[in-house]
Design a protein around this motif. Sequence first.
Motif, PDB file in Angstrom:
ATOM      1  N   ARG A  54       0.824  -1.207   0.000  1.00 58.78           N
ATOM      2  CA  ARG A  54       0.000   0.000   0.000  1.00 58.78           C
ATOM      3  C   ARG A  54       0.860   1.260   0.000  1.00 58.78           C
ATOM      4  O   ARG A  54       0.380   2.344  -0.289  1.00 58.78           O
ATOM      5  CB  ARG A  54      -0.926  -0.016   1.219  1.00 58.78           C
ATOM      6  CG  ARG A  54      -1.849  -1.223   1.224  1.00 58.78           C
ATOM      7  CD  ARG A  54      -2.704  -1.291   2.484  1.00 58.78           C
ATOM      8  NE  ARG A  54      -3.666  -0.192   2.528  1.00 58.78           N
ATOM      9  CZ  ARG A  54      -4.456   0.049   3.581  1.00 58.78           C
ATOM     10  NH1 ARG A  54      -4.384  -0.729   4.652  1.00 58.78           N
ATOM     11  NH2 ARG A  54      -5.311   1.060   3.559  1.00 58.78           N
ATOM     12  N   THR A 175       4.508   0.331 -11.245  1.00 58.59           N
ATOM     13  CA  THR A 175       3.359   1.211 -11.003  1.00 58.59           C
ATOM     14  C   THR A 175       2.070   0.554 -11.478  1.00 58.59           C
ATOM     15  O   THR A 175       1.012   0.736 -10.863  1.00 58.59           O
ATOM     16  CB  THR A 175       3.520   2.578 -11.703  1.00 58.59           C
ATOM     17  OG1 THR A 175       3.473   2.415 -13.123  1.00 58.59           O
ATOM     18  CG2 THR A 175       4.831   3.249 -11.308  1.00 58.59           C
ATOM     19  N   ARG A 176       2.153  -0.226 -12.535  1.00 60.20           N
ATOM     20  CA  ARG A 176       0.942  -0.910 -13.032  1.00 60.20           C
ATOM     21  C   ARG A 176       0.552  -2.077 -12.133  1.00 60.20           C
ATOM     22  O   ARG A 176      -0.630  -2.410 -12.007  1.00 60.20           O
ATOM     23  CB  ARG A 176       1.159  -1.372 -14.474  1.00 60.20           C
ATOM     24  CG  ARG A 176       1.223  -0.217 -15.478  1.00 60.20           C
ATOM     25  CD  ARG A 176       1.214  -0.701 -16.914  1.00 60.20           C
ATOM     26  NE  ARG A 176       2.476  -1.298 -17.308  1.00 60.20           N
ATOM     27  CZ  ARG A 176       3.498  -0.617 -17.827  1.00 60.20           C
ATOM     28  NH1 ARG A 176       3.409   0.698 -17.990  1.00 60.20           N
ATOM     29  NH2 ARG A 176       4.611  -1.224 -18.192  1.00 60.20           N
ATOM     30  N   PRO A 179      -1.434  -0.181  -8.696  1.00 61.21           N
ATOM     31  CA  PRO A 179      -2.108   1.037  -9.158  1.00 61.21           C
ATOM     32  C   PRO A 179      -2.696   1.893  -8.040  1.00 61.21           C
ATOM     33  O   PRO A 179      -2.905   3.099  -8.233  1.00 61.21           O
ATOM     34  CB  PRO A 179      -3.209   0.501 -10.076  1.00 61.21           C
ATOM     35  CG  PRO A 179      -3.485  -0.882  -9.565  1.00 61.21           C
ATOM     36  CD  PRO A 179      -2.146  -1.401  -9.126  1.00 61.21           C
ATOM     37  N   ASP A 180      -2.983   1.298  -6.886  1.00 54.76           N
ATOM     38  CA  ASP A 180      -3.614   2.048  -5.796  1.00 54.76           C
ATOM     39  C   ASP A 180      -2.656   2.407  -4.667  1.00 54.76           C
ATOM     40  O   ASP A 180      -3.061   3.048  -3.692  1.00 54.76           O
ATOM     41  CB  ASP A 180      -4.793   1.245  -5.228  1.00 54.76           C
ATOM     42  CG  ASP A 180      -5.862   0.989  -6.279  1.00 54.76           C
ATOM     43  OD1 ASP A 180      -6.161   1.920  -7.052  1.00 54.76           O
ATOM     44  OD2 ASP A 180      -6.385  -0.146  -6.336  1.00 54.76           O
ATOM     45  N   ALA A 181      -1.402   1.990  -4.775  1.00 51.79           N
ATOM     46  CA  ALA A 181      -0.425   2.276  -3.722  1.00 51.79           C
ATOM     47  C   ALA A 181      -0.016   3.745  -3.749  1.00 51.79           C
ATOM     48  O   ALA A 181      -0.111   4.423  -4.778  1.00 51.79           O
ATOM     49  CB  ALA A 181       0.802   1.393  -3.900  1.00 51.79           C
ATOM     50  N   LEU A 182       0.431   4.249  -2.601  1.00 47.55           N
ATOM     51  CA  LEU A 182       1.002   5.587  -2.521  1.00 47.55           C
ATOM     52  C   LEU A 182       2.513   5.468  -2.662  1.00 47.55           C
ATOM     53  O   LEU A 182       3.130   4.570  -2.079  1.00 47.55           O
ATOM     54  CB  LEU A 182       0.643   6.237  -1.186  1.00 47.55           C
ATOM     55  CG  LEU A 182      -0.849   6.441  -0.935  1.00 47.55           C
ATOM     56  CD1 LEU A 182      -1.074   7.107   0.414  1.00 47.55           C
ATOM     57  CD2 LEU A 182      -1.498   7.251  -2.047  1.00 47.55           C
ATOM     58  N   LYS A 204      -0.727   7.875 -11.089  1.00 46.89           N
ATOM     59  CA  LYS A 204      -1.593   9.010 -10.769  1.00 46.89           C
ATOM     60  C   LYS A 204      -0.835  10.009  -9.904  1.00 46.89           C
ATOM     61  O   LYS A 204      -0.198   9.630  -8.917  1.00 46.89           O
ATOM     62  CB  LYS A 204      -2.851   8.518 -10.039  1.00 46.89           C
ATOM     63  CG  LYS A 204      -3.769   7.665 -10.907  1.00 46.89           C
ATOM     64  CD  LYS A 204      -5.011   7.229 -10.161  1.00 46.89           C
ATOM     65  CE  LYS A 204      -4.704   6.139  -9.152  1.00 46.89           C
ATOM     66  NZ  LYS A 204      -5.943   5.558  -8.563  1.00 46.89           N
ATOM     67  N   GLU A 206      -1.852  12.134  -7.776  1.00 48.75           N
ATOM     68  CA  GLU A 206      -2.297  12.203  -6.385  1.00 48.75           C
ATOM     69  C   GLU A 206      -1.748  11.070  -5.523  1.00 48.75           C
ATOM     70  O   GLU A 206      -1.861  11.092  -4.296  1.00 48.75           O
ATOM     71  CB  GLU A 206      -3.828  12.211  -6.305  1.00 48.75           C
ATOM     72  CG  GLU A 206      -4.506  11.007  -6.909  1.00 48.75           C
ATOM     73  CD  GLU A 206      -4.911  11.201  -8.367  1.00 48.75           C
ATOM     74  OE1 GLU A 206      -5.894  10.572  -8.795  1.00 48.75           O
ATOM     75  OE2 GLU A 206      -4.231  11.990  -9.067  1.00 48.75           O
ATOM     76  N   ASN A 207      -1.149  10.068  -6.158  1.00 50.03           N
ATOM     77  CA  ASN A 207      -0.572   8.940  -5.422  1.00 50.03           C
ATOM     78  C   ASN A 207       0.915   9.117  -5.137  1.00 50.03           C
ATOM     79  O   ASN A 207       1.541   8.230  -4.564  1.00 50.03           O
ATOM     80  CB  ASN A 207      -0.793   7.634  -6.187  1.00 50.03           C
ATOM     81  CG  ASN A 207      -2.206   7.109  -6.032  1.00 50.03           C
ATOM     82  OD1 ASN A 207      -3.073   7.795  -5.494  1.00 50.03           O
ATOM     83  ND2 ASN A 207      -2.455   5.908  -6.500  1.00 50.03           N
ATOM     84  N   LEU A 258      -6.977  12.682   0.145  1.00 56.41           N
ATOM     85  CA  LEU A 258      -7.007  11.227   0.092  1.00 56.41           C
ATOM     86  C   LEU A 258      -7.952  10.664   1.154  1.00 56.41           C
ATOM     87  O   LEU A 258      -8.743   9.754   0.893  1.00 56.41           O
ATOM     88  CB  LEU A 258      -5.597  10.664   0.318  1.00 56.41           C
ATOM     89  CG  LEU A 258      -4.619  10.731  -0.846  1.00 56.41           C
ATOM     90  CD1 LEU A 258      -3.221  10.367  -0.375  1.00 56.41           C
ATOM     91  CD2 LEU A 258      -5.045   9.775  -1.952  1.00 56.41           C
ATOM     92  N   ARG A 262     -11.367   8.503   0.431  1.00 61.14           N
ATOM     93  CA  ARG A 262     -11.519   7.139   0.907  1.00 61.14           C
ATOM     94  C   ARG A 262     -12.680   6.997   1.898  1.00 61.14           C
ATOM     95  O   ARG A 262     -13.180   5.919   2.119  1.00 61.14           O
ATOM     96  CB  ARG A 262     -10.207   6.652   1.533  1.00 61.14           C
ATOM     97  CG  ARG A 262      -9.109   6.561   0.489  1.00 61.14           C
ATOM     98  CD  ARG A 262      -7.827   5.945   0.988  1.00 61.14           C
ATOM     99  NE  ARG A 262      -6.847   5.920  -0.098  1.00 61.14           N
ATOM    100  CZ  ARG A 262      -5.720   5.237  -0.075  1.00 61.14           C
ATOM    101  NH1 ARG A 262      -5.412   4.530   0.986  1.00 61.14           N
ATOM    102  NH2 ARG A 262      -4.900   5.268  -1.103  1.00 61.14           N
TER     103      ARG A 262
END
Length: 264
Positions: A54, A175-176, A179-182, A204, A206-207, A258, A262
Amino acid sequence: MSILTNLDLARFSTLVRDASSPASLLDDGSLLLGTSGNVTTTWAPFDYTPKTARLVICGITPGRTQAVNALAAFGEALKAGAGQEEALRTAKLTGSFSGGMRNNIVRMLDFLTLHHAFGVSSCADLFTPQHELVHMTSALRYPVFVRGENYNGTPAMLRTPMLRGMVEEILAEETRLLPDALWLPLGPKPTEALAHLVKRGDLKAENVLEGMPHPSGANGERIAYFLGEKMLADLSAKTVPGPIDAARERLRKQISNLLSGRAA
């Protein structure tokens, strides 16, 4: 030509397993992936990416010491009967941040309240190895050397085709996978690499948690100022407060957004 053309994990695994001194493989050309002028790239076992991660902590490239330690752990795991994937995981864990570096990362992330986004009491909880919630990686996954010395950002990675290819092919694949990790870049060079992937659409914006002081112990004053533990009037001349103030405010807003997203 892509360095992935020369990436033969099966052959490298055999070489490392059978070597009396895995470290020697860094210098004898057995693990060479590519060259560009005075720049060389050598394989070391940093391929494992936990899909449960994550938080991704991104440095510039593994140094020789990290590579030697990872090769030794990889070889020992293979000799003990581990499969290639498990041996790669074991090698990767030897390079995990510990001690002061990890403590500074946790202190700054908790200060920014990022632990709330992860639903834990402290970001220290993310570093439990068996949960694999933190992924340690580098803008340049494999060790890069310039005239035999650790790469420090010169020549510029995005202006050097071989190194740019590592960012666009290898780092982009990570990164692919996550995809949802910071993503937390450590320093300006990893930040540039991630910004490049944001422009390409691989990541992204924002990540990416951009601008946090490097967690090195040598950076203690900047960290203390970022955390509000040292006042502006007490700063030495070597610390410029403006960029730290701007980064702190930007990161606070980013993490607030963020948390709002969430919670929605």
